[in-house]
Design a protein around this motif. Structure first.
Motif, mmCIF file in Angstrom:
data_model
loop_
_atom_site.group_PDB
_atom_site.id
_atom_site.type_symbol
_atom_site.label_atom_id
_atom_site.label_comp_id
_atom_site.label_asym_id
_atom_site.label_seq_id
_atom_site.Cartn_x
_atom_site.Cartn_y
_atom_site.Cartn_z
ATOM 1 N N SER A 33 36.318 -6.133 -10.819
ATOM 2 C CA SER A 33 36.537 -6.615 -9.453
ATOM 3 C C SER A 33 35.329 -6.414 -8.538
ATOM 4 C CB SER A 33 37.746 -5.912 -8.837
ATOM 5 O OG SER A 33 38.917 -6.251 -9.531
ATOM 6 N N HIS A 65 35.078 -9.831 -7.411
ATOM 7 C CA HIS A 65 34.905 -10.822 -8.476
ATOM 8 C C HIS A 65 36.228 -11.435 -8.907
ATOM 9 C CE1 HIS A 65 30.856 -9.404 -8.728
ATOM 10 N NE2 HIS A 65 31.219 -8.229 -9.146
ATOM 11 N N GLU A 66 37.123 -10.612 -9.387
ATOM 12 C CA GLU A 66 38.412 -11.116 -9.874
ATOM 13 C C GLU A 66 39.521 -10.156 -9.511
ATOM 14 O OE1 GLU A 66 38.956 -10.042 -14.440
ATOM 15 O OE2 GLU A 66 37.108 -11.171 -14.118
#
Length: 128
Positions: A33, A65-66
């Motif tokens: 992340s 990021h995710e």
């Protein structure tokens, strides 16, 4: 990014009371992340067998990021987050997406806060 902006988005994550495998699971989840000061292939290591080990990594939460997915832990992990209010809140939200967490304490200052959490598996037996 100047140093004031960088410090406002940095969170120091300290893990203790856990195995190196569980520390690695937490750090890998957060590394997916956020940017961190760990190399992508770096894994936590025991410095001295039989002694309490504390692992620390700094993450920059400015550009996630995710989204984190639930993660299984072998045992509960004690985590301490230290940084600016917004940055710690971002990190805590990411941890809440991956783990069942319990806030055990919080200390607040003018610019930063320090939160103590207990992380438990975010994946439960009936979900496997």
């Amino acid at each position: 990014m100047n140093s004031a902006q960088e410090s406002a988005t940095s969170v120091v994550v300290t893990l203790s009371g856990c195995s190196r495998e569980d520390a690695d699971a937490v750090f890998r989840t957060l590394s997916r992340s956020f940017e961190s000061d760990r190399a992508p292939d770096e894994t936590p290591q025991y410095v001295s067998e039989g002694h309490v080990t504390v692992w620390t990594t700094t993450f920059d939460v400015a550009q996630p990021h995710e989204h984190a997915e639930p993660v299984r832990l072998a045992a509960p992990v004690t985590a301490e987050l230290q940084g600016g209010y917004w940055a710690v809140d971002q990190m805590q939200a990411t941890l809440a997406a991956a783990f069942d967490l319990l806030e055990e304490g919080m200390a607040a200052g003018d610019q930063e806060k320090d939160v103590q959490l207990r992380l438990n598996s975010g994946v439960h037996q009936d979900e496997t």
